[in-house]
Scaffold this motif. Structure first.
Motif, PDB file in Angstrom:
ATOM      1  N   GLY A 299       0.791  -1.223   0.000  1.00 10.60           N
ATOM      2  CA  GLY A 299       0.000   0.000   0.000  1.00 10.60           C
ATOM      3  C   GLY A 299       0.822   1.272   0.000  1.00 10.60           C
ATOM      4  O   GLY A 299       0.266   2.369   0.003  1.00 10.60           O
ATOM      5  N   ASP A 300       2.167   1.169  -0.013  1.00  6.03           N
ATOM      6  CA  ASP A 300       3.015   2.350  -0.082  1.00  6.03           C
ATOM      7  C   ASP A 300       3.045   2.883  -1.512  1.00  6.03           C
ATOM      8  O   ASP A 300       3.154   2.110  -2.477  1.00  6.03           O
ATOM      9  CB  ASP A 300       4.454   2.030   0.338  1.00  6.03           C
ATOM     10  CG  ASP A 300       4.645   1.966   1.843  1.00  6.03           C
ATOM     11  OD1 ASP A 300       3.668   2.185   2.588  1.00  6.03           O
ATOM     12  OD2 ASP A 300       5.781   1.697   2.275  1.00  6.03           O
TER      13      ASP A 300
ATOM     14  N   GLU B  57      -4.821  14.145  -1.959  1.00  7.44           N
ATOM     15  CA  GLU B  57      -6.215  13.727  -2.088  1.00  7.44           C
ATOM     16  C   GLU B  57      -6.347  12.729  -3.238  1.00  7.44           C
ATOM     17  O   GLU B  57      -6.980  11.685  -3.100  1.00  7.44           O
ATOM     18  CB  GLU B  57      -7.091  14.950  -2.329  1.00  7.44           C
ATOM     19  CG  GLU B  57      -8.566  14.635  -2.495  1.00  7.44           C
ATOM     20  CD  GLU B  57      -9.367  15.886  -2.809  1.00  7.44           C
ATOM     21  OE1 GLU B  57     -10.492  15.712  -3.306  1.00  7.44           O
ATOM     22  OE2 GLU B  57      -8.904  17.007  -2.582  1.00  7.44           O
ATOM     23  N   ARG B  58      -5.734  13.045  -4.366  1.00  3.52           N
ATOM     24  CA  ARG B  58      -5.778  12.167  -5.534  1.00  3.52           C
ATOM     25  C   ARG B  58      -5.132  10.811  -5.230  1.00  3.52           C
ATOM     26  O   ARG B  58      -5.671   9.760  -5.568  1.00  3.52           O
ATOM     27  CB  ARG B  58      -5.064  12.836  -6.708  1.00  3.52           C
ATOM     28  CG  ARG B  58      -5.061  11.994  -7.951  1.00  3.52           C
ATOM     29  CD  ARG B  58      -4.235  12.653  -9.069  1.00  3.52           C
ATOM     30  NE  ARG B  58      -4.245  11.796 -10.217  1.00  3.52           N
ATOM     31  CZ  ARG B  58      -3.492  10.711 -10.352  1.00  3.52           C
ATOM     32  NH1 ARG B  58      -2.656  10.375  -9.400  1.00  3.52           N
ATOM     33  NH2 ARG B  58      -3.574   9.962 -11.429  1.00  3.52           N
ATOM     34  N   LEU B  59      -3.966  10.833  -4.597  1.00  7.57           N
ATOM     35  CA  LEU B  59      -3.261   9.578  -4.314  1.00  7.57           C
ATOM     36  C   LEU B  59      -4.042   8.698  -3.345  1.00  7.57           C
ATOM     37  O   LEU B  59      -4.117   7.483  -3.529  1.00  7.57           O
ATOM     38  CB  LEU B  59      -1.863   9.868  -3.769  1.00  7.57           C
ATOM     39  CG  LEU B  59      -0.900  10.542  -4.743  1.00  7.57           C
ATOM     40  CD1 LEU B  59       0.433  10.830  -4.058  1.00  7.57           C
ATOM     41  CD2 LEU B  59      -0.697   9.713  -5.997  1.00  7.57           C
ATOM     42  N   PHE B  60      -4.629   9.289  -2.320  1.00  8.93           N
ATOM     43  CA  PHE B  60      -5.370   8.485  -1.347  1.00  8.93           C
ATOM     44  C   PHE B  60      -6.703   7.986  -1.892  1.00  8.93           C
ATOM     45  O   PHE B  60      -7.329   7.113  -1.289  1.00  8.93           O
ATOM     46  CB  PHE B  60      -5.544   9.242  -0.029  1.00  8.93           C
ATOM     47  CG  PHE B  60      -4.321   9.192   0.836  1.00  8.93           C
ATOM     48  CD1 PHE B  60      -3.796   7.978   1.258  1.00  8.93           C
ATOM     49  CD2 PHE B  60      -3.674  10.353   1.223  1.00  8.93           C
ATOM     50  CE1 PHE B  60      -2.660   7.917   2.055  1.00  8.93           C
ATOM     51  CE2 PHE B  60      -2.543  10.316   2.023  1.00  8.93           C
ATOM     52  CZ  PHE B  60      -2.030   9.093   2.437  1.00  8.93           C
ATOM     53  N   GLN B  61      -7.143   8.502  -3.016  1.00  9.33           N
ATOM     54  CA  GLN B  61      -8.341   7.969  -3.663  1.00  9.33           C
ATOM     55  C   GLN B  61      -8.037   6.716  -4.480  1.00  9.33           C
ATOM     56  O   GLN B  61      -8.950   5.993  -4.853  1.00  9.33           O
ATOM     57  CB  GLN B  61      -8.988   9.018  -4.570  1.00  9.33           C
ATOM     58  CG  GLN B  61      -9.657  10.130  -3.803  1.00  9.33           C
ATOM     59  CD  GLN B  61     -10.236  11.189  -4.716  1.00  9.33           C
ATOM     60  OE1 GLN B  61     -10.081  11.172  -5.922  1.00  9.33           O
ATOM     61  NE2 GLN B  61     -10.925  12.145  -4.122  1.00  9.33           N
ATOM     62  N   LYS B  62      -6.778   6.444  -4.749  1.00 12.29           N
ATOM     63  CA  LYS B  62      -6.397   5.270  -5.533  1.00 12.29           C
ATOM     64  C   LYS B  62      -6.618   4.006  -4.704  1.00 12.29           C
ATOM     65  O   LYS B  62      -6.222   3.954  -3.533  1.00 12.29           O
ATOM     66  CB  LYS B  62      -4.926   5.351  -5.957  1.00 12.29           C
ATOM     67  CG  LYS B  62      -4.647   6.409  -6.986  1.00 12.29           C
ATOM     68  CD  LYS B  62      -3.153   6.438  -7.272  1.00 12.29           C
ATOM     69  CE  LYS B  62      -2.882   7.030  -8.607  1.00 12.29           C
ATOM     70  NZ  LYS B  62      -3.145   6.183  -9.727  1.00 12.29           N
ATOM     71  N   PRO B  63      -7.203   2.997  -5.295  1.00 12.78           N
ATOM     72  CA  PRO B  63      -7.413   1.743  -4.563  1.00 12.78           C
ATOM     73  C   PRO B  63      -6.083   1.151  -4.075  1.00 12.78           C
ATOM     74  O   PRO B  63      -5.099   1.130  -4.813  1.00 12.78           O
ATOM     75  CB  PRO B  63      -8.057   0.827  -5.602  1.00 12.78           C
ATOM     76  CG  PRO B  63      -8.613   1.744  -6.640  1.00 12.78           C
ATOM     77  CD  PRO B  63      -7.730   2.951  -6.653  1.00 12.78           C
ATOM     78  N   GLY B  64      -6.078   0.721  -2.836  1.00 10.75           N
ATOM     79  CA  GLY B  64      -4.914   0.045  -2.274  1.00 10.75           C
ATOM     80  C   GLY B  64      -3.855   0.950  -1.673  1.00 10.75           C
ATOM     81  O   GLY B  64      -2.933   0.465  -1.022  1.00 10.75           O
TER      82      GLY B  64
END
Length: 190
Positions: A86-87, A115-122
């Motif tokens: 998840g990194d 915000e964009r990165l934390f919306q990515k699955p996993g």
């Protein structure tokens, strides 16, 4: 501010990126003496890697920043810290301001990128590794929830490894009293 993202076109965007990465304030980017052709070469490699990807950030349709995301397990960081599932690694370079500095602008850009990165699955944690001498970015990283994890030796620098979980990011946002509004950021490309 309305930020959008699009995939970087290494050849078409290189002349613009060259004007950014060769500015004195971008010294930690490591490309001060690069030619446009060297910028094309570097970003062509990044875009073709399969584990590292560059995006151009737009503010109202105007190029305003460059962001890169990468898998730490496939980078020089793999030997420098215990990579966790998840990194996701992040790099960020904001364009030189037109018309003078805008207080809070870089923080707003970084907020949109996170915000964009934390919306990515996993994605569970965002990892950054700025040069240890880059004190301005260390302060901004901490302001947005990054926790220093120690100094690491990388091939091109001595870096301060810092990590930010989704929980830490949201807590930092709450502390800044600027709640995340998922409707203000749109995503194009990757």
């Amino acid at each position: 501010m309305r930020f959008t993202f699009r995939c970087l076109d290494a050849k078409a965007d290189a002349p613009l990126l060259h004007t950014w990465v060769t500015q004195p304030y971008a010294s930690f980017w490591g490309m001060l003496s690069s030619t446009v052709d060297e910028v094309v070469e570097e970003y062509s490699k990044i875009q073709a890697s399969g584990h590292h990807h560059a995006l151009l950030g737009l503010d109202g349709g105007v190029p305003a920043f460059l962001t890169e995301e990468y898998l730490p397990a496939a980078s020089p960081l793999a030997g420098a810290y215990a990579v966790q599932p998840g990194d996701l690694g992040m790099h960020l370079l904001v364009a030189p301001p037109s018309g003078g500095p805008k207080p809070g602008y870089t923080a707003a850009v970084m907020d949109a990128v996170l915000e964009r990165l934390f919306q990515k699955p996993g994605v569970e944690r965002v990892v950054v590794e700025p040069d240890v001498r880059n004190t301005k970015i260390h302060a901004l990283n901490e302001r947005l929830g990054f926790q220093p994890a120690g100094v690491v030796e990388l091939p091109d620098k001595q870096a301060l490894l810092s990590c930010c979980t989704r929980t830490e990011y949201l807590a930092a946002r709450a502390a800044l009293q600027q709640p995340v509004n998922l409707s203000t950021t749109t995503h194009q490309g990757a």
